[in-house]
Design a protein around this motif. Structure first.
Motif, short mmCIF file in Angstrom:
data_model
loop_
_atom_site.label_atom_id
_atom_site.label_comp_id
_atom_site.label_asym_id
_atom_site.label_seq_id
_atom_site.Cartn_x
_atom_site.Cartn_y
_atom_site.Cartn_z
N TYR A 169 0.84 -1.17 0.00
CA TYR A 169 0.00 0.00 0.00
C TYR A 169 0.88 1.23 0.00
N ASN A 175 -4.88 2.64 2.27
CA ASN A 175 -5.42 1.40 2.83
C ASN A 175 -6.80 1.62 3.43
N LEU A 463 -1.06 -4.47 6.58
CA LEU A 463 -1.47 -3.78 5.37
C LEU A 463 -1.53 -4.74 4.18
N ARG A 466 -4.54 -7.01 3.44
CA ARG A 466 -5.71 -6.41 2.83
C ARG A 466 -5.54 -6.24 1.32
N ARG A 467 -4.40 -6.67 0.80
CA ARG A 467 -4.14 -6.42 -0.62
C ARG A 467 -5.14 -7.15 -1.50
#
Length: 486
Positions: A169, A175, A463, A466-467
């Motif tokens: 991100y 994000n 982070l 959550r990609r």
């Protein structure tokens, strides 16, 4: 020393990948996605594919039922000795009976006539369902092509983001905005699905009401035709029956789209009653004034209740669905623009970092404002509608029943019934989303201040988790299921 060479090599690779054409391509793909999503094929594809499966199953059941009806017709014919010359055709049988209908064989002939009529109705229903299945299959094929295009754009978009930010991100704000947008899009998807279902059912009801109006008018005209004009009387009665059957199929089709909704008017039991007690005996009912009047009352009542059901549909769509759709669409638009602006800012910062120069990029979406009412109507297709070739659809003499008052009309169902059981879940998620992400950002700032390698590594893992965007995963899964069903 080796680590320095590796970092330099990766830096050179990033410079090669992040060129002007890559940046412009990314912005172009985002605009194309925004355009395609304004007429998103994913939900119609999934729903139409489900309809295709149901239609296929119904056709198999109709074929089995028709075989049984043919056997029953032969049995009833054997009981009517005087019809030795009948070839099993409904029209020729009725004409052969002529004015001798009211003799001692009335009951046997009525049963045989009803059996012939039921068989002919089943044959027409089977033919109609096969035609509907073929039309829906064509619609599914077209939607698959459009869905694949959107799916390819999503993959291209994610690949370009990976190239721009190395799979990570760009910022905590990016994000946060992306996660918020995912929740909004998931909620909008639920509302769009409901909007499509209700509007598709609404269109089928519009056809049903017009067909019932024609049936009522034709049946009213029948007593004025002299009894000696048997062929004309048969033609009018047959048109009455055909419109009643088509209307019943369209009401049933509307219920098929909304199988979780209890219709306050024209429930399945009412449609079944119309078919069994009225439509199947239409050629017997035309023989006497009493039976004709009884059938007239049945047809007129069904027409009034179908009109009330259509009015109820209008109320649900206008008072609830469109209100929620306008609201969620505006939220998605605002969040999408904010995410785009943040990504453009990050791209500009990366270019400045790599090349030491400033770059001007378009941070707007440049998409026209969506007319949700026109868009909603454009999504609806007529492939499922049962039509009668060459039949009129308007009837001034039958007219439209007067609308019910607000007090008389059935109440609007709950949001969970309109949108599905997950509506309250999504609504709750949206309400708690801002607070959740505010807490995450505050935690991030505290962790940044401590500036320890362990905390930074843990945060980056968080982070990265959550990609894989939930909205994109849902789109791909829906498309895969729809393609499999198709």
């Amino acid at each position: 020393m080796g680590n320095v060479k590796y970092i330099n090599a990766m830096q050179d690779l990033l410079v090669i990948q992040v060129d002007r054409s890559t940046l412009e391509k990314y912005l172009q793909v985002e605009r194309e996605i925004a355009e395609e999503e304004q007429n998103n094929p994913i939900q119609p594809l999934e729903l139409k594919s489900n309809q295709l499966v149901k239609l296929t199953n119904e056709i198999e059941a109709l074929e089995a039922s028709l075989e049984e009806l043919q056997l029953q017709t032969e049995k009833e014919k054997a009981d009517v000795d005087m019809l030795e010359n009948s070839d099993g055709d409904l029209k020729s049988t009725l004409l052969e009976m002529g004015n001798t209908f009211d003799d001692q064989m009335a009951k046997e002939k009525a049963e045989y006539l009803a059996a012939l009529n039921k068989q002919e109705i089943a044959e027409r229903e089977l033919e109609t369902q096969k035609k509907t299945r073929d039309q829906v299959a064509e619609e599914v094929a077209e939607l698959e092509t459009r869905a694949q295009k959107l799916h390819d754009l999503y993959k291209q978009h994610d690949n370009l983001l990976d190239r721009l930010f190395g799979g990570e991100y760009g910022s905590v704000l990016e994000n946060t905005l992306e996660a918020e947008l995912d929740e909004l899009e998931a909620h909008r998807g639920r509302i769009m699905e409901a909007n499509f279902k209700w509007r598709q059912a609404q269109m089928m009801l519009e056809y049903a009401c017009k067909q019932l109006a024609v049936a009522v008018q034709k049946w009213q005209d029948l007593p004025a035709i002299p009894s000696i004009d048997l062929e004309i009387r048969y033609s009018v009665a047959a048109e009455t029956r055909n419109n009643l059957v088509a209307a019943g199929q369209n009401i049933t089709g509307a219920q098929r789209y909304l199988d979780n909704v209890t219709f306050p008017y024209c429930a399945p039991s009412e449609v079944e009653t119309l078919n069994k007690q009225a439509t199947e005996y239409v050629f017997t009912d035309m023989q006497s004034n009493d039976r004709h009047q009884h059938a007239q009352t049945c047809y007129t009542t069904t027409h009034k209740r179908a009109s009330a059901l259509l009015q109820w549909f209008d109320s649900v769509i206008n008072s609830t669905i469109m209100k929620d759709l306008n609201d969620i669409n505006e939220k998605v638009k605002i969040k999408t623009l904010a995410l785009r602006q943040e990504r453009v800012r990050l791209i500009q910062a990366k270019v400045k970092e790599l090349w030491g120069t400033d770059i001007e990029l378009d941070s707007t979406l440049r998409t026209h404002d969506l007319d949700l009412e026109a868009y909603s109507r454009a999504m609806v297709t007529e492939g499922d509608v049962v039509k009668i070739e060459g039949s009129e659809l308007e009837s001034e003499r039958a007219g439209t029943p007067p609308p019910l008052s607000e007090d008389e009309l059935a109440p609007v169902p709950s949001n969970n019934i309109i949108f599905g059981n997950m509506y309250d879940h999504y609504q709750s998620q949206l309400e708690g989303l801002a607070k959740q992400h505010q807490e995450e950002m505050e935690q991030f700032m505290r962790e940044q201040e401590s500036n320890t390698q362990k905390i930074n590594a843990n945060l980056q893992d968080k982070l990265m988790s959550r990609r894989q965007r939930r909205a994109r995963m849902r789109v791909e899964e829906a498309q895969k299921n729809a393609l499999t069903a198709g």
